[in-house]
Design a protein around this motif. Structure first.
Motif, PDB file in Angstrom:
ATOM      1  N   ILE A 196       0.840  -1.203   0.000  1.00 21.26           N
ATOM      2  CA  ILE A 196       0.000   0.000   0.000  1.00 21.26           C
ATOM      3  C   ILE A 196       0.871   1.247   0.000  1.00 21.26           C
ATOM      4  O   ILE A 196       0.623   2.202  -0.753  1.00 21.26           O
ATOM      5  N   SER A 197       1.913   1.254   0.824  1.00 22.61           N
ATOM      6  CA  SER A 197       2.815   2.404   0.914  1.00 22.61           C
ATOM      7  C   SER A 197       3.468   2.692  -0.436  1.00 22.61           C
ATOM      8  O   SER A 197       3.549   3.853  -0.867  1.00 22.61           O
ATOM      9  N   LEU A 198       3.925   1.637  -1.107  1.00 22.31           N
ATOM     10  CA  LEU A 198       4.579   1.811  -2.405  1.00 22.31           C
ATOM     11  C   LEU A 198       3.602   2.348  -3.453  1.00 22.31           C
ATOM     12  O   LEU A 198       3.975   3.170  -4.295  1.00 22.31           O
ATOM     13  N   SER A 199       2.358   1.887  -3.402  1.00 23.51           N
ATOM     14  CA  SER A 199       1.357   2.386  -4.348  1.00 23.51           C
ATOM     15  C   SER A 199       1.075   3.863  -4.100  1.00 23.51           C
ATOM     16  O   SER A 199       0.942   4.651  -5.047  1.00 23.51           O
ATOM     17  N   TYR A 200       0.962   4.253  -2.825  1.00 23.59           N
ATOM     18  CA  TYR A 200       0.775   5.670  -2.499  1.00 23.59           C
ATOM     19  C   TYR A 200       1.943   6.497  -3.030  1.00 23.59           C
ATOM     20  O   TYR A 200       1.750   7.576  -3.610  1.00 23.59           O
ATOM     21  N   GLN A 201       3.164   6.007  -2.822  1.00 23.12           N
ATOM     22  CA  GLN A 201       4.343   6.761  -3.241  1.00 23.12           C
ATOM     23  C   GLN A 201       4.395   6.909  -4.757  1.00 23.12           C
ATOM     24  O   GLN A 201       4.768   7.957  -5.279  1.00 23.12           O
ATOM     25  N   ARG A 202       3.993   5.848  -5.474  1.00 20.96           N
ATOM     26  CA  ARG A 202       3.987   5.937  -6.938  1.00 20.96           C
ATOM     27  C   ARG A 202       2.964   6.958  -7.428  1.00 20.96           C
ATOM     28  O   ARG A 202       3.208   7.688  -8.387  1.00 20.96           O
ATOM     29  N   LEU A 203       1.803   7.012  -6.775  1.00 25.53           N
ATOM     30  CA  LEU A 203       0.804   8.001  -7.160  1.00 25.53           C
ATOM     31  C   LEU A 203       1.342   9.409  -6.961  1.00 25.53           C
ATOM     32  O   LEU A 203       1.107  10.305  -7.786  1.00 25.53           O
ATOM     33  N   ILE A 204       2.066   9.615  -5.889  1.00 31.57           N
ATOM     34  CA  ILE A 204       2.634  10.935  -5.605  1.00 31.57           C
ATOM     35  C   ILE A 204       3.737  11.278  -6.610  1.00 31.57           C
ATOM     36  O   ILE A 204       3.777  12.387  -7.163  1.00 31.57           O
ATOM     37  N   ASP A 205       4.616  10.304  -6.873  1.00 31.15           N
ATOM     38  CA  ASP A 205       5.772  10.566  -7.733  1.00 31.15           C
ATOM     39  C   ASP A 205       5.417  10.621  -9.215  1.00 31.15           C
ATOM     40  O   ASP A 205       5.890  11.499  -9.943  1.00 31.15           O
ATOM     41  N   GLU A 206       4.590   9.669  -9.672  1.00 28.64           N
ATOM     42  CA  GLU A 206       4.363   9.527 -11.100  1.00 28.64           C
ATOM     43  C   GLU A 206       3.135  10.261 -11.610  1.00 28.64           C
ATOM     44  O   GLU A 206       3.032  10.549 -12.798  1.00 28.64           O
ATOM     45  N   ILE A 207       2.191  10.537 -10.721  1.00 25.65           N
ATOM     46  CA  ILE A 207       1.003  11.308 -11.130  1.00 25.65           C
ATOM     47  C   ILE A 207       1.108  12.751 -10.646  1.00 25.65           C
ATOM     48  O   ILE A 207       0.292  13.595 -10.966  1.00 25.65           O
ATOM     49  N   ASN A 208       2.152  13.021  -9.858  1.00 23.75           N
ATOM     50  CA  ASN A 208       2.387  14.366  -9.316  1.00 23.75           C
ATOM     51  C   ASN A 208       1.235  14.850  -8.442  1.00 23.75           C
ATOM     52  O   ASN A 208       0.742  15.972  -8.585  1.00 23.75           O
ATOM     53  N   LEU A 209       0.804  13.977  -7.523  1.00 25.22           N
ATOM     54  CA  LEU A 209      -0.263  14.338  -6.599  1.00 25.22           C
ATOM     55  C   LEU A 209       0.329  14.788  -5.267  1.00 25.22           C
ATOM     56  O   LEU A 209       1.366  14.284  -4.836  1.00 25.22           O
ATOM     57  N   THR A 210      -0.342  15.709  -4.603  1.00 25.59           N
ATOM     58  CA  THR A 210       0.009  16.044  -3.229  1.00 25.59           C
ATOM     59  C   THR A 210      -0.669  15.023  -2.320  1.00 25.59           C
ATOM     60  O   THR A 210      -1.562  14.290  -2.751  1.00 25.59           O
ATOM     61  N   GLN A 211      -0.276  14.986  -1.059  1.00 26.87           N
ATOM     62  CA  GLN A 211      -0.939  14.067  -0.126  1.00 26.87           C
ATOM     63  C   GLN A 211      -2.416  14.416   0.022  1.00 26.87           C
ATOM     64  O   GLN A 211      -3.254  13.527   0.181  1.00 26.87           O
ATOM     65  N   GLU A 212      -2.730  15.694  -0.056  1.00 26.24           N
ATOM     66  CA  GLU A 212      -4.129  16.121   0.045  1.00 26.24           C
ATOM     67  C   GLU A 212      -4.934  15.624  -1.155  1.00 26.24           C
ATOM     68  O   GLU A 212      -6.050  15.120  -1.017  1.00 26.24           O
ATOM     69  N   ALA A 227      -0.091   9.531   5.339  1.00 30.54           N
ATOM     70  CA  ALA A 227       1.219   9.920   5.863  1.00 30.54           C
ATOM     71  C   ALA A 227       1.836   8.786   6.678  1.00 30.54           C
ATOM     72  O   ALA A 227       3.046   8.523   6.589  1.00 30.54           O
ATOM     73  N   ASN A 228       1.019   8.078   7.455  1.00 27.18           N
ATOM     74  CA  ASN A 228       1.526   6.971   8.267  1.00 27.18           C
ATOM     75  C   ASN A 228       2.046   5.835   7.388  1.00 27.18           C
ATOM     76  O   ASN A 228       3.070   5.212   7.700  1.00 27.18           O
ATOM     77  N   TYR A 229       1.342   5.563   6.287  1.00 23.76           N
ATOM     78  CA  TYR A 229       1.814   4.526   5.372  1.00 23.76           C
ATOM     79  C   TYR A 229       3.132   4.942   4.711  1.00 23.76           C
ATOM     80  O   TYR A 229       4.070   4.144   4.606  1.00 23.76           O
ATOM     81  N   LEU A 230       3.204   6.179   4.256  1.00 22.48           N
ATOM     82  CA  LEU A 230       4.407   6.642   3.561  1.00 22.48           C
ATOM     83  C   LEU A 230       5.631   6.609   4.475  1.00 22.48           C
ATOM     84  O   LEU A 230       6.749   6.345   4.012  1.00 22.48           O
TER      85      LEU A 230
END
Length: 301
Positions: free
Chosen positions: A141-157, A171-174
């Motif tokens: 789950i953490s890796l999927s969240y990180q990929r969404l942030i890095d590759e889709i350019n999303l903020t945590q919000e 944030a806890n997963y990341l």
């Protein structure tokens, strides 16, 4: 029953429409595109390619065989989702297990929802769909969240809104990705819970993290015990020596444990007492995984 027959007939009609080169639908503005979006279409399996953006790369063979058996008896109950690449050419967005299992059964077609999406949208859809699964470990789950942030350019919000999770949860997963890779592997293998990981992340020194990790495994420390140990460490309190601490494991036992792990495809742990007796701990991720281990132990696989 009539309703189901109508849906199947509609799927066949749309399939014929998609095979007509003169009516090739490539965008939402094309003629007949409205007949396609939101409907179930029977697609040929050989016209579908796997998604290179699929976050999950490992598929349990036993679980796939069980799904294939279900599909053989009941058919594909939940349609897959694909995106259209070209004339009679599609790419998986979600549903790769159903796709693979259908191939195992020998099906020629599979029910599918067709989306028109670019590569970025396809990656986002695959990642978000993957996160909603119930059998993922915390690191997946953490890796999927990180990929969404890095590759889709999303903020945590923005990510919070896309996946329907609180920002603090994300944030806890990341934060788990800051743990030593050995500890991350322990979480993926089921030796540690997310609670253990959240306690360990408060320890900055990676070597100390690993030392505590070893203590968790050797003494079966609960999350609360781990939190207490970390808190005492941060407060500078000397660690209490446990009278029942585990003795050193011999080289022969370590060799045997490695053989067990290789045979079972799971990271087997061992606890040995000072008297020389002990017990094996074999983790499993799901009921299917437990059944797989059972068959191996019983010599059925």
């Amino acid at each position: 029953m009539a309703k189901a027959t109508k849906k199947q007939a509609l799927g066949r009609g749309l399939s014929a429409l998609l095979k007509d080169p003169q009516n090739d639908i490539k965008s939402a503005e094309d003629k007949n595109a409205d007949k396609l979006v939101g409907h179930i279409v029977e697609l040929e399996l050989n016209a579908i390619e796997v998604n290179p953006f699929q976050p999950r790369t490992s598929f349990n063979e036993e679980s796939l065989r069980e799904l294939a058996s279900s599909i053989r008896e009941l058919g594909v109950i939940q349609p897959i989702t694909v995106r259209k690449l070209d004339y009679n050419k599609y790419q998986l967005v979600s549903g790769e297990r159903r796709f693979r299992a259908s191939k195992l059964v020998g099906l020629e077609t599979i029910p599918a929802y067709i989306r028109i999406a670019n590569d970025q949208e396809s990656l986002e859809m695959a990642l978000v769909e993957n996160i909603q699964r119930q059998d993922l470990d915390p690191i997946e789950i953490s890796l999927s969240y990180q990929r969404l942030i890095d590759e889709i350019n999303l903020t945590q919000e923005q990510l919070s809104e896309r996946v329907g999770k609180n920002r603090s949860t994300i944030a806890n997963y990341l934060r788990l990705l800051k743990l030593d890779p050995i500890i991350q592997t322990g979480m993926r293998d089921g030796f540690l819970s997310m609670g253990h990981g959240r306690a360990l992340i408060n320890v900055e020194d990676p070597q100390v993290q690993l030392e505590i990790y070893e203590k968790i495994l050797a003494n079966s420390l609960s999350v609360r015990d781990t939190e207490k140990l970390v808190r005492e460490l941060q407060e500078g309190k000397p660690e209490k020596k446990s009278a029942g601490s585990a003795p050193a494991v011999s080289r022969d036992i370590k060799k045997s444990i490695k053989e067990f792990s290789d045979r079972l495809g799971a990271k087997v742990d061992v606890k040995v007492t000072k008297k020389g007796n002990g017990k094996l701990i074999i983790p499993f991720k799901s009921e299917d995984d437990l059944n797989r281990l059972k068959k191996i132990i019983q010599g059925e696989d």
